[in-house]
Design a protein around this motif. Sequence first.
Motif, PDB file in Angstrom:
ATOM      1  N   ASP A 138      36.628  41.602  31.560  1.00  0.00           N
ATOM      2  CA  ASP A 138      35.859  42.712  32.147  1.00  0.00           C
ATOM      3  C   ASP A 138      34.544  42.229  32.759  1.00  0.00           C
TER       4      ASP A 138
ATOM      5  N   SER B 265      42.539  42.115  32.229  1.00  0.00           N
ATOM      6  CA  SER B 265      41.918  43.149  31.406  1.00  0.00           C
ATOM      7  C   SER B 265      42.975  44.092  30.835  1.00  0.00           C
TER       8      SER B 265
ATOM      9  N   LEU C 215      44.317  44.534  26.861  1.00  0.00           N
ATOM     10  CA  LEU C 215      44.464  45.816  26.162  1.00  0.00           C
ATOM     11  C   LEU C 215      45.837  45.934  25.533  1.00  0.00           C
TER      12      LEU C 215
ATOM     13  N   ASN D 109      36.959  51.307  33.889  1.00  0.00           N
ATOM     14  CA  ASN D 109      37.602  50.969  32.621  1.00  0.00           C
ATOM     15  C   ASN D 109      36.999  49.704  32.015  1.00  0.00           C
TER      16      ASN D 109
ATOM     17  N   ASN E 287      35.444  49.749  28.212  1.00  0.00           N
ATOM     18  CA  ASN E 287      36.131  48.986  27.160  1.00  0.00           C
ATOM     19  C   ASN E 287      35.192  48.508  26.061  1.00  0.00           C
TER      20      ASN E 287
ATOM     21  N   TYR F 250      35.846  49.873  22.201  1.00  0.00           N
ATOM     22  CA  TYR F 250      36.340  48.923  21.207  1.00  0.00           C
ATOM     23  C   TYR F 250      35.268  48.400  20.264  1.00  0.00           C
TER      24      TYR F 250
END
Length: 434
Positions: free
Chosen positions: A65, A106, A110, A393, A397, A401
């Motif tokens: 990311d 990325s 996930l 996104n 993230n 997370y």
Amino acid sequence: MDNASENSTALFEESVWYITSTSIAMISLAICTILGNIFVVHAVFANKALRIVPNFFIVSLAIADMLVAVLVMPFHISTNITGTWVFGQVVCQIWLTSDVFLCTASILNLCVIALDRYWAIHDPIKYAQKRTIKRVLLMIGISWTLSGLISIPPIFGWGGDDSENVYDHNVRSCTLSSDKGYVLYSACGSFYIPLAVMTFLYVHIYIATQRRLRQRTKAVNKTKLAMMNSSKLKPNSTGGLTKKERHESESTNEEANDSNNIGCKNDLASSSSIEEKSKPSSEATTPALKVKNGRTRNGSCLSKRNSVKRNRQLDIARQTRNGSNMTNIFEERQKISLSKERKAARTLAIIMVTFVICWIPFFLMYLILPFCDSCTHPGIKVEVLFVWLGYLNSTLNPIIYTVFNMEFRKAFTGIIQRCRGKVTGRSGLFRTYV
């Protein structure tokens, strides 16, 4: 003529406002993405409590990311400001490859995190032994390798020729390939297959979490009922008495009380007999002495009976209080455990909803337009919105997370305090208690 001039001025002002507002939003998003993911990587490597094997997946995701924000977003911002691609064909090819590679990495990270959580919840004992550093690094390596296999083909000519408008010299634009074969290949590999895998895994994780939550709730209710019933018979498992023991204790206390009464009466009788034998000639002082001695003896007996009764009442109150404290502690621990289970279920839902909302608009447009001849392009503004919604996104993230994890929150707080110069020598030390 005046109307045309006014319309031109209005369009120019609208264009300036649009470019300015969107550019500020893009730059802010890129900065937040870089800082957020740097925080994640620094928190894991700087805090011993976070240097655990599962967090390697989080680090890999944060690196992907962060590279999206460093290598991909700036070129998009430049194109948004200038309105054209000013870096040439070679950089265009590299940029598009990096865009596909890093965004796919990325997404696949996930997917790997979802797979790790699925194994951890369905076979926790065996998987805890299998989750070694070597295995985790292998899974991470596979995700990055697959990302490279999806992004590299245009470099070798598949979907990367000028006829497919990857780079248009005339209008100086740099766009993704519209070759149907490559579009289908990249869309499925980058999004649709990972989406199907993540949906399957998270649905099963959610079902397992809800089932465990229901089982835990039933177990809590049964245990609570059992403790309430046992508290009537045995209030405290360490210092309390059973019903039988309490009855025996009461009987013993009563016997002790009776013996004390008998002893008191015997002492009183013996005292009276001695006084009668050694009664002096003066009768006026003897009754007073007898009464005085009798009152002293009776007061002592009453004091002993009251002491035994008071001790028995205190014992019963202490047993009841200890039993109530144990029940309260048990209920509090179970509430915390159930709260964690519910929070885990909510986190799973947030992960899936965020991922789908961010990426599905772009990939629907990316897949539909080459195969639908009657469909019209939604416009450059809508395309930019869909692209940056996908980039969003990468910003969310690290929030999803890590912010839901207490140790990460502590680490972030410590980093902020150190940056502000308000940290002591011990404030950066954290421990994890499981």
